[in-house]
Design a protein around this motif. Structure first.
Motif: not given
Ligand SMILES: [Zn+2]
Length: 243
Positions: A177-185, A216-221, A223-235
């Protein structure tokens, strides 16, 4: 498919990439999250990045130094210390032989990470040979590092990490779960200024619309990874914890 989530935050994490910027694309937000929780980071970059330009007249020696500085900057933007080991193999010609494996094993034995991260060498239809070889080196480097009779000439104590996370995974089975860390990435990716055009498709760094499209491409990626586990953002990764 059931996926595991959320490894215990490691005290030390070592990430292995073929080129400067690969680690930020594959695992930047996870590393930023761990660094914020006190994890020490080390990057290992296998090649010199000297093919990272579309400019036929590029000064390649200068490019190598530029990309090293960018990679150290990216590490700091993730919350690391800028600790980057550059193995310096020619870009595009990386091999996963015994010499390279010995270098990776030595890096693991010196830094003693609880988690090692690297490219998934078994991702299907992967074209770039450096990414495949760097992935094999991560896997085989862990095997060599953990056993005392591999590379005894190193005179380094063997070390067995607790987990190996493979990014760009062919069959992901673990999500951080990397919600909150998209900006750092994103900030760490943008440290690779020389690569905006060739890997981020940003022709003009002053163009807000081009930067927004990349963002937006990075954020979409994520979001897609996060969706595998129910997170807003994931890797997502292939996790190997039976080491
Ligand atoms: Zn790469």
């Amino acid at each position: 498919m059931r996926v595991s989530t959320e490894l215990r935050v490691p005290a030390r994490a070592l990430a292995i990439g073929a080129h400067p910027d690969d680690i930020e694309f594959g695992a930047g937000a996870t590393l930023a999250k761990w660094a914020a929780a006190g994890c020490r980071l080390q990057h290992v970059i296998c090649t010199d990045g000297s093919k990272g330009s579309w400019e036929p007249d590029e000064d390649l020696a200068a490019l190598v130094l530029t990309r090293q500085a960018e990679q150290r900057d990216a590490s700091r933007r993730l919350g690391g210390s800028g600790d980057v080991l550059f193995l310096g193999w020619p870009d595009g010609e990386l091999e996963s032989g015994v010499r390279q494996r010995s270098q990776i094993a030595a890096a693991i034995r010196r830094f003693r990470p609880e988690v090692v991260l690297g490219h998934d060498p078994w991702r299907r239809y992967r074209l770039h040979p450096d990414h495949r070889h760097a992935g094999h080196l991560a896997v085989e480097g862990v095997v060599a590092a953990r056993d005392p009779h591999f590379f005894p000439e190193q005179a380094l104590t063997h070390h067995r990490p607790a987990a190996l996370l493979l990014f760009e995974a062919d069959e992901p089975d673990h999500v951080e779960d990397v919600s909150g860390f998209a900006d750092s990435k994103l900030a760490a990716l943008m440290a690779h200024r020389s690569q905006l055009r060739s890997t981020m498709n940003v022709e003009d760094p002053a163009s807000a619309s081009q930067l927004d499209r990349f963002r937006s491409e990075v954020l979409t990626g994520l979001a897609e990874h996060g969706a595998l586990a129910g997170f807003a953002h994931g890797e997502a990764f292939k996790a190997i914890t039976d080491l």
